[in-house]
Design a protein around this motif. Sequence first.
Motif, PDB file in Angstrom:
ATOM      1  N   CYS A   1       0.581  -1.449  -0.316  1.00  0.00           N
ATOM      2  CA  CYS A   1      -0.257  -0.537  -0.107  1.00  0.00           C
ATOM      3  C   CYS A   1       0.888   1.109  -0.271  1.00  0.00           C
ATOM      4  O   CYS A   1       1.480   1.617   1.116  1.00  0.00           O
ATOM      5  CB  CYS A   1      -0.940   0.002   1.155  1.00  0.00           C
TER       6      CYS A   1
ATOM      7  N   ASN B   1      -5.796  -2.880   4.807  1.00  0.00           N
ATOM      8  CA  ASN B   1      -5.615  -2.376   5.734  1.00  0.00           C
ATOM      9  C   ASN B   1      -6.129  -0.741   6.271  1.00  0.00           C
ATOM     10  O   ASN B   1      -7.115  -0.567   7.478  1.00  0.00           O
ATOM     11  CB  ASN B   1      -4.595  -2.652   6.417  1.00  0.00           C
ATOM     12  N   CYS B   2      -5.623  -0.304   5.461  1.00  0.00           N
ATOM     13  CA  CYS B   2      -6.169   2.005   5.448  1.00  0.00           C
ATOM     14  C   CYS B   2      -7.781   1.520   4.451  1.00  0.00           C
ATOM     15  O   CYS B   2      -7.917   3.466   4.394  1.00  0.00           O
ATOM     16  CB  CYS B   2      -4.529   2.483   5.741  1.00  0.00           C
TER      17      CYS B   2
ATOM     18  N   CYS C   1      -5.945  -1.750  -0.284  1.00  0.00           N
ATOM     19  CA  CYS C   1      -5.574  -2.001   1.031  1.00  0.00           C
ATOM     20  C   CYS C   1      -6.712  -2.449   1.929  1.00  0.00           C
ATOM     21  O   CYS C   1      -7.448  -1.525   2.173  1.00  0.00           O
ATOM     22  CB  CYS C   1      -4.995  -0.766   1.620  1.00  0.00           C
TER      23      CYS C   1
ATOM     24  N   CYS D   1      -0.221   3.066   3.744  1.00  0.00           N
ATOM     25  CA  CYS D   1       0.181   3.008   5.292  1.00  0.00           C
ATOM     26  C   CYS D   1       1.265   2.000   4.869  1.00  0.00           C
ATOM     27  O   CYS D   1       1.851   1.184   6.042  1.00  0.00           O
ATOM     28  CB  CYS D   1      -0.858   2.204   5.840  1.00  0.00           C
TER      29      CYS D   1
HETATM   30 ZN   LIG Z   1      -2.880   0.722   3.362  1.00  0.00          ZN
END
Ligand SMILES: [Zn+2]
Length: 140
Positions: free
Chosen positions: A6, A30-31, A28, A9
């Motif tokens: 990503c 995650n974020c 992503c 992040c």
């Molecule tokens: Zn990310």
Amino acid sequence: MKDIFCPKCKENNIVKSGLAKGKQRYKCQNCNYYFSVMKEGKSIDPYYVIKALQLYLEGVTLREIERILGVSHVSVMNWIRKYNIKAPENFDYRPTYKVLTHSELVSFFNNKESLKASGCVITELGDKFMVIKWERYRRN
Ligand SMILES: [Zn+2]
């Protein structure tokens, strides 16, 4: 998506998410950031991969590499990870560079001062040449 990270992040938890302007789009996990990268591998000439990594080792920033070579900084970041390139920490110099034609390059090197006290790398860049020199940070 093990070779893709990503850009926001830097995590590696990426899934495919359709196409945008003909390019693969990624998300992503995650974020929740959406982004696209140039196709890895086949479509990018190794010439640019090697040049990008050379510039990275010289200390040129990813954004500058993007501007100079026209490959996305995300791709450059992915190659750095993929080939496990580690640039030594450096607090003594910063790279400066010029893009010169062949005749400008000849006159640049005619002047001995141009070669003094600096790591100096010349790399071909299309029909021109790029000269990277180190400039010492002044110490107080
Ligand atoms: Zn990310």
